[in-house]
Design an enzyme around this catalytic site. Structure first.
Site, PDB file in Angstrom:
ATOM      1  N   CYS A 111       0.885  -1.158   0.064  1.00 16.42           N
ATOM      2  CA  CYS A 111       0.061  -0.093  -0.043  1.00 16.42           C
ATOM      3  C   CYS A 111       0.717   1.202   0.122  1.00 16.42           C
ATOM      4  O   CYS A 111       0.669   2.122  -1.115  1.00 16.42           O
ATOM      5  CB  CYS A 111      -0.791  -0.028   1.103  1.00 16.42           C
ATOM      6  SG  CYS A 111      -1.956  -1.236   1.381  1.00 16.42           S
ATOM      7  N   HIS A 168      -2.734   6.690   3.997  1.00 21.34           N
ATOM      8  CA  HIS A 168      -1.672   5.711   4.205  1.00 21.34           C
ATOM      9  C   HIS A 168      -0.406   6.195   4.033  1.00 21.34           C
ATOM     10  O   HIS A 168       0.568   5.268   3.472  1.00 21.34           O
ATOM     11  CB  HIS A 168      -2.063   4.426   3.601  1.00 21.34           C
ATOM     12  CG  HIS A 168      -1.712   3.251   4.476  1.00 21.34           C
ATOM     13  ND1 HIS A 168      -1.704   1.974   4.243  1.00 21.34           N
ATOM     14  CD2 HIS A 168      -0.961   3.116   5.726  1.00 21.34           C
ATOM     15  CE1 HIS A 168      -1.289   1.071   4.987  1.00 21.34           C
ATOM     16  NE2 HIS A 168      -0.827   1.750   5.724  1.00 21.34           N
TER      17      HIS A 168
HETATM   18 CA   LIG Z   1      -3.044  -2.262  -0.955  1.00 22.12          CA
END
Ligand SMILES: [Ca+2]
Length: 435
Positions: free
Chosen positions: A78, A134
């Site tokens: 991510c 994130h």
């Molecule tokens: Ca991901």
């Protein structure tokens, strides 16, 4: 290698496309929407061959736009993948190649980086990030410090095993830093984000705007509202994808309704391959691996005023390429004092069957930031954990190592990897840190 954005191109227009009188009447550069799903596999859309998930809206998007067969993100995990999308660079280039950001992380995108949002904001774009960020949670690293005027969503993963922020009531849904609700319920997120995205689009009808819609789904823990539950033939995962399809359809319908469709470019893609236990068939591997299943993802680009209609592009393109491509369309000039790894893929969007990939090679980085493999043309050479060579045209599933008998190809690809790593040693920039 330095890239300049405007070289040879006309700002606001892809070569040869969108020459109708209606388009000429609007001299503003196009709006951009990037729909970025989380851990969606290569085959998990109808138009990519899913046997059990129905995605009529995204299939229609592909029928009206360009569908890429050889599109890569820059990491199989991510946070690094998101860093690449935002900076147009391999994540290791900007110090963010290693694993994900957790709530105790003290790093984020470096202060000297010009994010895609900052680049477009300089050209007068309204900017919004809706969904999962994130990329750091301390004040200098949050979306509203990285070029986004507006933010709604989750800074963090919804990782039930790690139980993030449990002592504070769980992961909150935030609007511009203020808690809207906590803990976030995975079942509500896709629809909440969609409503927010549509409200933003409606409020920016005059444009130009950049909307980064980073869905939390279909990352675990999966969730979907009652009206989608049990509706697909692909289990809860399938229900979640069908909800994402509904969401994408609503966004495209809103653009049509507001007559913004000819001046907006919409991208649908995923941040990396499917999670543990899932499959990216016909590709080998999944998230966290550098087999095709880790980094090769579905990608559709739609934009009736700017992008070819109903074509498939089999050339190599990457998530880093939106940075220089959108910069040129917006009339923005890329930073000239640093390496940008992305390339302008405008020609691929206008003439997908004729134009060639601007990439001589693509370098597969693992989840810890290491260079694991290199692709050039149809050949993919693994450097670690052991040398192996695959012909991706003949063997998309990476089943047949053809190392023997292809010494010249191996040498050529290895040389490219060595040159790339040498360039990385000279031209790497630090992540931002807070002590
Ligand atoms: Ca991901």
């Amino acid at each position: 290698m330095l890239v300049t954005a405007a070289a040879g191109g006309v700002p606001g227009r892809l070569h040869g496309a969108g020459a109708s009188p209606a388009d000429r009447s609007n001299d503003k550069p196009p709006n951009f929407i990037i729909i970025f799903t989380d851990d969606q596999g290569y085959q998990d859309l109808g138009c990519y061959g899913s046997p059990n998930i129905k995605t009529p809206c995204i299939d229609q998007m592909a029928a009206e736009g360009v569908r890429f067969t050889d599109f890569y993100v820059a990491a199989p995990i991510c946070s690094p993948s998101r860093a690449a999308l935002m900076t147009g660079c391999y994540p290791s280039r900007v110090g963010l190649g290693n694993w994900v950001q957790r709530p105790d992380s003290r790093i984020g995108i470096g202060p000297d980086e010009v994010t895609l949002a900052e680049l477009l904001k300089r050209k007068g774009y309204a900017t919004a990030c809706i969904g999962k960020w994130h990329l750091g949670f301390l004040p200098p690293f949050v979306p509203t410090s990285q070029g986004f005027d507006y933010y709604f969503g989750l800074y963090h993963n919804l990782d039930l095993e790690a139980d993030y922020l449990a002592d504070q009531g769980g992961v909150p849904i935030l609007r511009n830093g203020q808690v809207v609700k906590r803990p976030a319920d995975p079942a509500e997120l896709t629809e909440l984000y969609t409503d927010e995205a549509i409200a933003f689009i409606r409020s920016k009808r005059e444009g130009p705007f950049f909307l980064y819609l980073a869905h939390t789904m279909p990352h675990m823990p999966l969730g979907v509202s009652e009206r989608f539950k049990g509706k697909s033939k692909g289990g809860l995962y399938g229900d979640v994808i069908e909800c994402l399809d509904w969401s994408t359809g609503r966004i495209l319908d809103t653009l049509r309704e507001l007559e913004m469709d000819r001046r907006t470019i919409v991208v649908y893609t995923s941040d990396n391959g499917p999670g543990p236990g899932a499959s990216a068939l016909p590709l080998r591997g999944r998230k966290l691996t550098t087999y095709e299943g880790g980094l090769r993802v579905p990608c559709i680009v739609w934009g009736p005023g700017h992008v070819a209609r109903g074509q498939v592009c089999r050339e190599l393109a990457t998530s880093m390429d939106f940075y220089p491509t959108f910069a040129r369309l917006a009339g923005a000039v890329l930073p000239s004092d640093r390496v940008i790894d992305g390339r302008d893929i405008g020609p691929l969007l206008v003439e997908p069957a004729k134009a060639k990939s601007p990439h001589d090679a693509f370098f597969y980085h693992g989840s810890l930031g290491e260079v694991s493999a290199v692709r050039s043309g149809k050949w993919k050479l693994f450097l670690t954990p052991q040398t192996a060579l695959y012909d991706l045209d003949a063997d998309i599933g990476e089943q047949h190592d053809v190392l023997r008998g292809n010494a010249a190809v191996v040498r050529e690809l290895r040389d490219k990897a060595i040159a790339f790593q040498e360039d990385m040693r000279r031209n790497t920039r630090p992540a931002g840190t807070v002590q």
